[in-house]
Motif scaffolding. Structure first.
Motif, PDB file in Angstrom:
ATOM      1  N   PHE A  50      53.938  41.562  47.493  1.00 12.78           N
ATOM      2  CA  PHE A  50      52.767  41.064  48.224  1.00 12.78           C
ATOM      3  C   PHE A  50      52.834  41.458  49.703  1.00 12.78           C
ATOM      4  O   PHE A  50      51.822  41.705  50.332  1.00 12.78           O
ATOM      5  CB  PHE A  50      52.660  39.536  48.108  1.00 12.78           C
ATOM      6  N   SER A  59      50.018  47.452  39.211  1.00 19.16           N
ATOM      7  CA  SER A  59      49.364  46.641  40.244  1.00 19.16           C
ATOM      8  C   SER A  59      48.877  45.308  39.670  1.00 19.16           C
ATOM      9  O   SER A  59      48.264  44.510  40.372  1.00 19.16           O
ATOM     10  CB  SER A  59      48.201  47.408  40.863  1.00 19.16           C
ATOM     11  N   SER A  97      47.722  40.030  40.940  1.00 16.24           N
ATOM     12  CA  SER A  97      47.087  41.288  41.312  1.00 16.24           C
ATOM     13  C   SER A  97      47.659  41.695  42.657  1.00 16.24           C
ATOM     14  O   SER A  97      47.592  40.937  43.623  1.00 16.24           O
ATOM     15  CB  SER A  97      45.570  41.089  41.403  1.00 16.24           C
ATOM     16  N   PHE A  98      48.251  42.882  42.685  1.00 15.95           N
ATOM     17  CA  PHE A  98      48.809  43.376  43.950  1.00 15.95           C
ATOM     18  C   PHE A  98      47.802  44.351  44.553  1.00 15.95           C
ATOM     19  O   PHE A  98      47.838  45.544  44.271  1.00 15.95           O
ATOM     20  CB  PHE A  98      50.159  44.047  43.705  1.00 15.95           C
ATOM     21  N   GLY A  99      46.868  43.820  45.305  1.00 11.79           N
ATOM     22  CA  GLY A  99      45.828  44.655  45.914  1.00 11.79           C
ATOM     23  C   GLY A  99      44.904  45.284  44.886  1.00 11.79           C
ATOM     24  O   GLY A  99      44.228  46.277  45.169  1.00 11.79           O
ATOM     25  N   SER A 233      45.023  40.086  47.466  1.00  8.24           N
ATOM     26  CA  SER A 233      45.766  39.972  46.216  1.00  8.24           C
ATOM     27  C   SER A 233      45.516  38.627  45.552  1.00  8.24           C
ATOM     28  O   SER A 233      44.922  37.731  46.159  1.00  8.24           O
ATOM     29  CB  SER A 233      47.264  40.116  46.503  1.00  8.24           C
TER      30      SER A 233
END
Ligand code: ATP
Ligand code: MG
Ligand code: MG
Ligand code: MG
Length: 475
Positions: A50, A59, A97-99, A233
């Motif tokens: 993060f 992602s 969710s990473f971006g 995120s």
């Protein structure tokens, strides 16, 4: 009816079908964060992702993360035995969710899993949600896209709408990623005491928070201001035991299949028949945190993580004693625990022997003083006139009989008596001072080394001197 093991798997399968990588639970001892006592949320193992300091090949991720909330910032130890929904150890189901996706998808995913026919299929009218007071974006998704009636979307925080609570804003620390939350609650029905989130009765067990969805949207700077994150995120957490209670039509986590079996086994090991006894629930809760903490490498000790573990073990042993356990019993619950945890038990299975041995030794040691300590406590409790136990007695129990402060408080709470914690802390401080002073005399300097003229130094300088002496001895 779905078992807890099936529910865990369904959650992971759902998010896998939405393009999430299924990632294994990390250890209860956080490997990348010395500021954290125990892993207490699914996002812990992804903290650096993060923060953009760690890159992964995916992602989107989903996990069933073992968590402990005892000691530290989130401490639910005192809730165990008193609410239907708090454990020291629980599993947090999460999607991340990473971006990648943000509010819209996160909310739609959650709703589809909870109410979708092939999935959890919950009655929509039993669900209500909170959003952060100023988060109109999330509010509008719930209201206009999902179609939740307005009276079931509660704004929390900033004294707008719900003045009683303001915990719908999440932050990783004083600086860094932060953002509003949206939480999903389930109404277990008006036969149970409690009010909706934001109301004065929200502490009851009627409206139970099942899922927290965090929108990491801002970066807080050291001057307190916030700038938007270029790639927002999502971090979510749903308590496996709470959603299992909902899906198995019971109000209390302690009535789900997993706990029912564990409690039955605990009763068998101890030799009692009343399965409703509160102490059985406490013991069943505590064996989970203790066994998994040891399996992850924590050992009972007098400080830090080890002391939290010791406190939980001793509490469990005291509750066993209350139920009339005639011999060492706690370690015997490891095997039944492994059975009920199914796919989440691998770390425990691997270390079963060490876990059992550690628990056994710790219980045997505490049993030597438990009974005498309880006797003393009973005698003192009879004398009390103002509903408060003095700090001196709590300290004596700690110092002579190995009673952690919260164990004494736990006994007293059952009799509606409080304990003078400030008085206890004063005694602790005095003892520390005394032992620092006496440490300085534990070696007879005069017959070993000459320290002419130096003995007048006091305080920490004396400690340094001591360290030198020790170093000389060790050569
Ligand atoms: P609560 O307000 O009920 O104490 P929380 O807001 O502290 O919960 P979060 O930090 O939002 O909890 O954690 C995400 C989810 O994990 C919660 O929605 C809940 O389902 C679950 N959870 C949190 N604490 C516990 C606990 N002590 N035992 C079991 N499940 C928990
Ligand atoms: Mg909490
Ligand atoms: Mg909460
Ligand atoms: Mg929450």
């Amino acid at each position: 009816m779905k078992s807890t093991a099936e529910i865990r798997q369904m959650f992971l399968d759902f998010f896998h079908s939405k393009g999430h990588e299924v990632v294994a639970s990390s250890s209860l001892v956080p490997h990348n964060d010395p500021t954290l006592l125990f892993t207490n949320a699914g996002m812990n193992q992804f903290k650096d992702v993060f923060l953009g300091m760690d890159k992964r090949s995916y992602s989107r991720a989903t996990t069933a993360q073992r968590c402990v909330r005892a000691g530290g910032k989130h401490n639910d130890l005192d809730n165990v035995g008193y609410t239907a929904r708090h454990h020291t150890f629980f599993e947090m189901l999460g999607n991340f969710s990473f971006g990648d996706y943000f509010k819209r998808d996160a909310i739609h995913f959650a709703w589809e899993l909870l109410t979708g026919e092939g999935w959890f299929n919950l009655p929509k009218e039993r669900l209500l949600v909170t959003v952060y007071a100023t988060d109109d974006e999330a509010y509008n998704i719930w209201a206009n896209e999902i179609g939740i009636p307005q009276e079931k979307i509660i704004r929390i925080g900033d004294n707008k709408g719900a003045p009683y609570a303001s915990d719908n804003f999440w932050q990783m620390g004083d600086t860094g990623p932060c953002g509003p939350c949206s939480e999903i609650f389930y109404d277990h029905g008006n036969h149970i005491w409690g009010g909706p989130p934001g109301s004065p009765e929200e502490d009851g067990d009627r409206f139970i928070e099942i899922w927290n969805i965090v929108f990491m949207q801002f970066n807080r700077l050291s001057d307190g201001s916030m700038e938007p994150l270029p790639k927002p995120s999502v971090d979510t957490g749903m308590g496996l035991e709470r959603i299992s209670a909902v899906l198995q039509h019971v109000n209390s986590n302690y009535e789900i299949d997993l706990f029912k079996t564990l409690i039955q086994n605990t009763a068998k090991v101890i030799g009692i028949s009343d399965l409703q006894n509160k102490s059985l629930r406490v013991i069943a809760d505590h064996i989970r945190s203790c066994a998994f903490l040891i399996a992850d490498g924590v050992l009972p000790s007098n400080e830090g993580r080890g002391y939290v573990l010791r406190r939980i073990i001793r509490r469990a042993v005291r509750h066993g004693h209350m139920l009339g356990a005639k011999e060492v019993f706690f370690y015997k619950l490891v095997q039944p625990l492994i059975c009920v945890m199914e796919s989440a038990a691998s770390q425990l299975t691997k270390n079963q022997k060490q876990v059992e041995e550690t628990l056994k030794v710790e219980e045997e040691q505490f049993l030597k003083t438990l009974e005498r300590g309880l006797l003393l406590l009973d005698q003192e409790l009879i004398k009390i006139t103002d509903n408060q136990l003095s700090g001196d007695i709590a300290f004596k129990l700690y110092d002579t009989y190995g009673f952690p402060f919260d164990l004494t408080a736990d006994v007293c709470r059952e009799k509606n008596i409080t304990v003078d914690e400030a008085g206890f802390n004063r005694c602790m401080e005095q003892q520390r001072r005394r032992s620092r002073e006496s440490d300085n005399f534990s070696v007879d300097y005069s017959t070993t080394i000459q320290f002419d003229g130096q003995t007048e130094f006091l305080g920490y300088e004396q400690d340094e001197l001591m360290a030198t002496v020790v170093a000389i001895f060790q050569q």
